[in-house]
Design a protein around this motif. Structure first.
Motif, PDB file in Angstrom:
ATOM      1  N   SER A  65       0.848  -1.189   0.000  1.00  9.75           N
ATOM      2  CA  SER A  65       0.000   0.000   0.000  1.00  9.75           C
ATOM      3  C   SER A  65       0.882   1.237   0.000  1.00  9.75           C
ATOM      4  O   SER A  65       2.086   1.166   0.291  1.00  9.75           O
ATOM      5  N   THR A  66       0.273   2.388  -0.298  1.00 10.45           N
ATOM      6  CA  THR A  66       1.041   3.633  -0.314  1.00 10.45           C
ATOM      7  C   THR A  66       1.649   3.913   1.057  1.00 10.45           C
ATOM      8  O   THR A  66       2.813   4.326   1.162  1.00 10.45           O
ATOM      9  N   ASP A  67       0.885   3.656   2.120  1.00 11.88           N
ATOM     10  CA  ASP A  67       1.395   3.889   3.476  1.00 11.88           C
ATOM     11  C   ASP A  67       2.573   2.976   3.789  1.00 11.88           C
ATOM     12  O   ASP A  67       3.571   3.420   4.370  1.00 11.88           O
ATOM     13  N   ALA A  68       2.475   1.708   3.409  1.00 14.23           N
ATOM     14  CA  ALA A  68       3.557   0.761   3.679  1.00 14.23           C
ATOM     15  C   ALA A  68       4.801   1.105   2.867  1.00 14.23           C
ATOM     16  O   ALA A  68       5.933   1.013   3.360  1.00 14.23           O
ATOM     17  N   LEU A  69       4.580   1.515   1.623  1.00 10.99           N
ATOM     18  CA  LEU A  69       5.712   1.868   0.767  1.00 10.99           C
ATOM     19  C   LEU A  69       6.461   3.070   1.332  1.00 10.99           C
ATOM     20  O   LEU A  69       7.694   3.096   1.369  1.00 10.99           O
ATOM     21  N   GLU A  70       5.725   4.074   1.804  1.00  6.85           N
ATOM     22  CA  GLU A  70       6.359   5.269   2.352  1.00  6.85           C
ATOM     23  C   GLU A  70       6.905   5.050   3.753  1.00  6.85           C
ATOM     24  O   GLU A  70       7.831   5.748   4.172  1.00  6.85           O
ATOM     25  N   SER A  71       6.356   4.070   4.459  1.00  6.09           N
ATOM     26  CA  SER A  71       6.809   3.801   5.819  1.00  6.09           C
ATOM     27  C   SER A  71       8.120   3.012   5.839  1.00  6.09           C
ATOM     28  O   SER A  71       9.079   3.395   6.503  1.00  6.09           O
TER      29      SER A  71
END
Length: 457
Positions: A203-209
């Motif tokens: 997900s976008t959140d996981a990728l950025e995290s």
């Protein structure tokens, strides 16, 4: 008694010729196999270094958001790709220091040191806290890591390219040297596939995290593998064996390679830098920037846009050995000049097409076509550079010329392209940059000597 049917012993000279012929026939396949292993080892190790350095480009949009929290996506992107370019500032320094080390201690010793430094740079990025966690120290850590990586790669390019050429003969140096560019393409293939996979699976959140850190951790872990692979290479610098300076029987390393270069080869350095500008600008725009361009300007999803980098890299990997072999047959200058003129003519229509039809199939087709021309213009260029210098100062000369040309016009190509879009409001502006660099790079060609098929040592 008739002795005519009795086998007669071979004369000593005939026997010697028979033995020598048999030995040569047996040695040729063994030598070819040895050289194939050497090319594989050099290419793989070089590819690992470029993987660590260039993976940053694929995640520039994420890194810009996490480490450069300024207003506006285009401003974030400019700072992120500007930091990508910062790594190139140290390339000339690394080229001088590590190139001179390669011309004194040997190619193998220099290439092992560059891998350790590249691993350190990857570790700094992989574990750097974000701006939200530590403030201004976060982007400073990223900048430091890029400087270390740039220093390392500045020394790597001269040592590895010189080693590849010195394994080849007068008729095969173009083919051998082409594997330098193959290694750069292979790292882009792996990096873009990894980027596509992470963008698709997370997900976008996981990728950025945490997801964007995965490639840097992988690159960091691969450093020791590259060092191990290179341990079994033969040293090509006379008088150096396994890192120990022995009594040389031929040419000895230059005691002051940098001073000798700028004293005796300043004209050669200037022509080499100018010629390099066109190839390196095309390389970094087509192989790296167009995927970022597709995300920010064409508004394609990241998981789709990264296929552009993959397509460009695959094409360059396939075409580079053919470009090198062709330059061996018809000459470096002819292949470089024709392909570069075609690239200059094609780049503006290419940007018009992808803006008129911003779809993934159109983007991939255009990028693949440009990548063919990039391979045929970059390979003879990168082969010519070390050929211009004698063996004792070759790694230093190659490093200085290549790094000076790449540092500004390649490393900051993405920054300049984004800046031109911002100040002009024209999405075709990156094409202007490539055309300008290409025209400048053609100027010194008439005065450069042809090196294909000629002895350089």
């Amino acid at each position: 008694m008739d002795y005519s049917a009795t086998p007669q012993p071979a004369r000593p000279d005939a026997l010697g010729r028979q033995n020598a012929s048999a030995a040569a026939q047996g040695a040729a396949p063994a030598e070819r196999m040895h050289h194939a292993k050497a090319i594989a080892a050099i290419t793989l190790g070089n590819g690992l270094e470029f993987f660590d350095f260039t993976i940053y480009s694929f995640f520039a949009t994420v890194i810009g958001k996490l480490y450069f929290p300024v207003e506006g996506q285009l401003a974030q992107l400019m700072l992120a790709v500007g930091t990508f370019g910062v790594g190139f500032i140290m390339r000339p320094v690394g080229g001088v220091v590590l190139g001179a080390y390669a011309d004194r201690a040997g190619r193998k010793a220099a290439m092992s040191l560059t891998l350790w430094l590249m691993t350190l740079g990857s570790a700094l990025i992989a574990f750097a806290p974000t701006y939200a966690a530590i403030g201004l120290a976060a982007p400073l850590l990223v900048i430091l890591a890029r400087l270390v990586q740039g220093f390392a790669l500045g020394g790597e390019i001269g040592a590895s390219t010189s080693l590849l050429l010195e394994y080849g003969s007068d008729k095969t140096r173009g083919f051998y040297g082409s594997w330098q560019f193959v290694s750069q393409g292979l790292n882009t293939v792996c990096g873009s596939l990894l980027g596509v996979a992470l963008a698709a699976w997370l997900s976008t959140d996981a990728l950025e995290s945490w997801g964007w850190r995965v490639p840097f951790v992988i690159g960091m872990a691969m450093g020791p593998i590259g060092i191990y692979i290179r341990r079994h290479l033969d040293e090509t610098l006379p008088g150096i064996e396994d890192g120990t300076l022995e009594t040389p029987t031929a040419e000895v390393p230059a005691p002051q390679p940098v001073r000798k270069l700028f004293r005796d080869y300043s004209r050669v350095i200037t022509m080499g830098v100018l010629t390099t500008i066109g190839g390196t600008a095309a390389n970094y725009i087509v192989l790296f920037y167009l995927s970022t361009y597709a995300i920010r300007i064409l508004h394609l999803p990241m998981s789709s846009a990264l296929w552009a980098a993959w397509a460009a890299a695959v094409v360059t990997v396939i075409c580079s050995p053919f470009a090198g072999a062709l330059s061996d047959r018809v000459g470096r200058k002819r292949v470089l000049c024709v392909s570069r003129v075609l690239l200059i003519a094609a780049v503006y229509p290419a940007f018009m097409i992808i803006n008129a039809a911003p779809t993934v199939p159109v983007l991939l087709s255009v990028v693949a076509g440009l990548a063919v021309l990039v391979a045929f213009t970059a390979v003879p260029n990168i082969v010519m550079l070390p050929e211009m210098f004698p063996r004792a100062i070759r790694a230093t000369g190659m490093s200085i010329v290549y790094c000076l040309g790449v540092s500004i016009f390649g490393g900051f190509a993405q920054f300049f392209a984004t800046w031109l879009i911002q100040i002009s409001g024209n999405h075709l502006a990156p094409a202007w940059y490539l055309i300008g660099c290409g025209l400048v790079s053609l100027l010194p060609l008439p005065w450069m000597r042809e090196t294909a098929g000629r002895a350089i040592d």
